[in-house]
Scaffold this motif. Structure first.
Motif, PDB file in Angstrom:
ATOM      1  N   GLY A   1       0.681  -1.242  -0.012  1.00 32.91           N
ATOM      2  CA  GLY A   1       0.105  -0.109  -0.107  1.00 32.91           C
ATOM      3  C   GLY A   1       0.765   1.444   0.293  1.00 32.91           C
ATOM      4  N   VAL A   2       2.025   1.350  -0.258  1.00 34.79           N
ATOM      5  CA  VAL A   2       2.827   2.489  -0.386  1.00 34.79           C
ATOM      6  C   VAL A   2       3.096   2.979  -1.727  1.00 34.79           C
ATOM      7  N   SER A   3       2.988   4.195  -1.693  1.00 39.78           N
ATOM      8  CA  SER A   3       3.143   4.950  -3.063  1.00 39.78           C
ATOM      9  C   SER A   3       4.317   5.574  -2.806  1.00 39.78           C
ATOM     10  N   ALA A   4       5.245   5.743  -3.831  1.00 34.83           N
ATOM     11  CA  ALA A   4       6.610   6.593  -3.785  1.00 34.83           C
ATOM     12  C   ALA A   4       6.675   7.653  -4.596  1.00 34.83           C
ATOM     13  N   PRO A   5       5.950   8.777  -4.395  1.00 36.32           N
ATOM     14  CA  PRO A   5       6.269  10.062  -5.357  1.00 36.32           C
ATOM     15  C   PRO A   5       7.868  10.516  -5.282  1.00 36.32           C
ATOM     16  N   GLU A   6       8.195  10.921  -6.210  1.00 41.54           N
ATOM     17  CA  GLU A   6       9.620  11.638  -6.265  1.00 41.54           C
ATOM     18  C   GLU A   6       9.720  13.326  -6.606  1.00 41.54           C
ATOM     19  N   ALA A   7      10.541  13.522  -6.179  1.00 41.74           N
ATOM     20  CA  ALA A   7      10.650  15.191  -6.359  1.00 41.74           C
ATOM     21  C   ALA A   7      12.278  15.460  -6.196  1.00 41.74           C
ATOM     22  N   ASN A   8      12.906  16.312  -7.319  1.00 43.22           N
ATOM     23  CA  ASN A   8      14.131  16.547  -7.156  1.00 43.22           C
ATOM     24  C   ASN A   8      15.167  15.311  -6.959  1.00 43.22           C
ATOM     25  N   GLY A   9      14.725  14.183  -7.395  1.00 41.56           N
ATOM     26  CA  GLY A   9      15.676  12.981  -7.168  1.00 41.56           C
ATOM     27  C   GLY A   9      15.530  12.445  -5.821  1.00 41.56           C
ATOM     28  N   ASP A  10      14.541  12.856  -5.135  1.00 37.36           N
ATOM     29  CA  ASP A  10      14.353  12.278  -3.709  1.00 37.36           C
ATOM     30  C   ASP A  10      12.963  11.575  -3.667  1.00 37.36           C
ATOM     31  N   THR A  11      12.771  10.515  -2.818  1.00 35.44           N
ATOM     32  CA  THR A  11      11.690   9.741  -2.868  1.00 35.44           C
ATOM     33  C   THR A  11      10.981   9.881  -1.448  1.00 35.44           C
ATOM     34  N   PHE A  12       9.389   9.948  -1.545  1.00 37.82           N
ATOM     35  CA  PHE A  12       8.793  10.138  -0.440  1.00 37.82           C
ATOM     36  C   PHE A  12       7.958   8.959  -0.203  1.00 37.82           C
ATOM     37  N   PHE A  13       7.941   8.173   0.906  1.00 40.28           N
ATOM     38  CA  PHE A  13       7.159   6.813   0.989  1.00 40.28           C
ATOM     39  C   PHE A  13       5.793   7.050   1.892  1.00 40.28           C
ATOM     40  N   VAL A  14       4.872   6.910   0.895  1.00 47.59           N
ATOM     41  CA  VAL A  14       3.458   7.321   1.671  1.00 47.59           C
ATOM     42  C   VAL A  14       2.498   6.277   1.895  1.00 47.59           C
ATOM     43  N   TYR A  15       2.006   5.670   2.899  1.00 54.14           N
ATOM     44  CA  TYR A  15       0.940   4.780   3.116  1.00 54.14           C
ATOM     45  C   TYR A  15      -0.350   5.442   2.328  1.00 54.14           C
ATOM     46  N   ASP A  16      -0.550   4.782   1.257  1.00 56.95           N
ATOM     47  CA  ASP A  16      -1.670   5.236   0.518  1.00 56.95           C
ATOM     48  C   ASP A  16      -2.526   4.028  -0.169  1.00 56.95           C
ATOM     49  N   PRO A  17      -3.007   3.054   0.403  1.00 56.63           N
ATOM     50  CA  PRO A  17      -3.430   1.888  -0.150  1.00 56.63           C
ATOM     51  C   PRO A  17      -4.381   1.887  -1.197  1.00 56.63           C
ATOM     52  N   ASP A  18      -5.279   2.910  -1.047  1.00 58.78           N
ATOM     53  CA  ASP A  18      -6.273   3.115  -2.390  1.00 58.78           C
ATOM     54  C   ASP A  18      -5.668   4.208  -3.239  1.00 58.78           C
TER      55      ASP A  18
END
Length: 148
Positions: free
Chosen positions: A16-33
């Motif tokens: 359920g983790v999404s991994a949006p990226e910005a500026n070469g960095d990755t942000f791990f967010v729990y967003d199952p839906d």
């Protein structure tokens, strides 16, 4: 473990983790839906590859990157007792050392520059704890919305 391997580990290990990226960095967010509005997309961990947000870890060095993990208050206090804020005497450039985050220690974040043999076991445990905390926050929010 390099930054790509860490990203693959987190994405493969935690459902359920999404991994949006910005500026070469990755942000791990729990967003199952995959439906959280932007203001609710709070990461439980981040991979930072440059000095975009702070320069405490000197991530402009070749191959340097930092894993940041947001913990519940009790877990942070047990891990780093008496370290509620960033400490001026901490060398945030040190590799493979678990440290309070240079900016977000007060919000119970820890960090490791280039996690390796010395910290990898602990990092995996902390990621699991941060993920479980994110899941609980997500479910609590959903339950509050459903009961309103």
């Amino acid at each position: 473990m390099d930054v790509g391997e860490m990203k693959r580990y987190i994405c493969a290990t935690f459902a359920g983790v999404s991994a949006p990226e910005a500026n070469g960095d990755t942000f791990f967010v729990y967003d199952p839906d995959r439906d959280l509005p932007a203001e609710r997309q709070l990461p439980f961990a981040t991979l930072v590859t440059g000095d975009h947000y702070d320069d405490a870890s000197a991530l402009s060095r070749p191959g340097a990157w930092r894993l940041n993990i947001g913990l519940p208050r009790a877990a942070y206090a047990a891990l780093l007792p008496g370290r509620g804020g960033s400490d001026a005497d901490v060398d945030h450039t040190a590799a493979d050392v678990l440290l309070p985050h240079p900016v977000y220690a007060g919000q119970h974040w820890v960090c490791v520059v280039n996690p390796g043999e010395a910290t990898l076991g602990t990092v995996r445990q902390l990621l699991a704890e941060a993920y479980e905390f994110a899941v609980r926050r997500h479910l609590n929010h959903r339950n509050r919305r459903a009961s309103s």
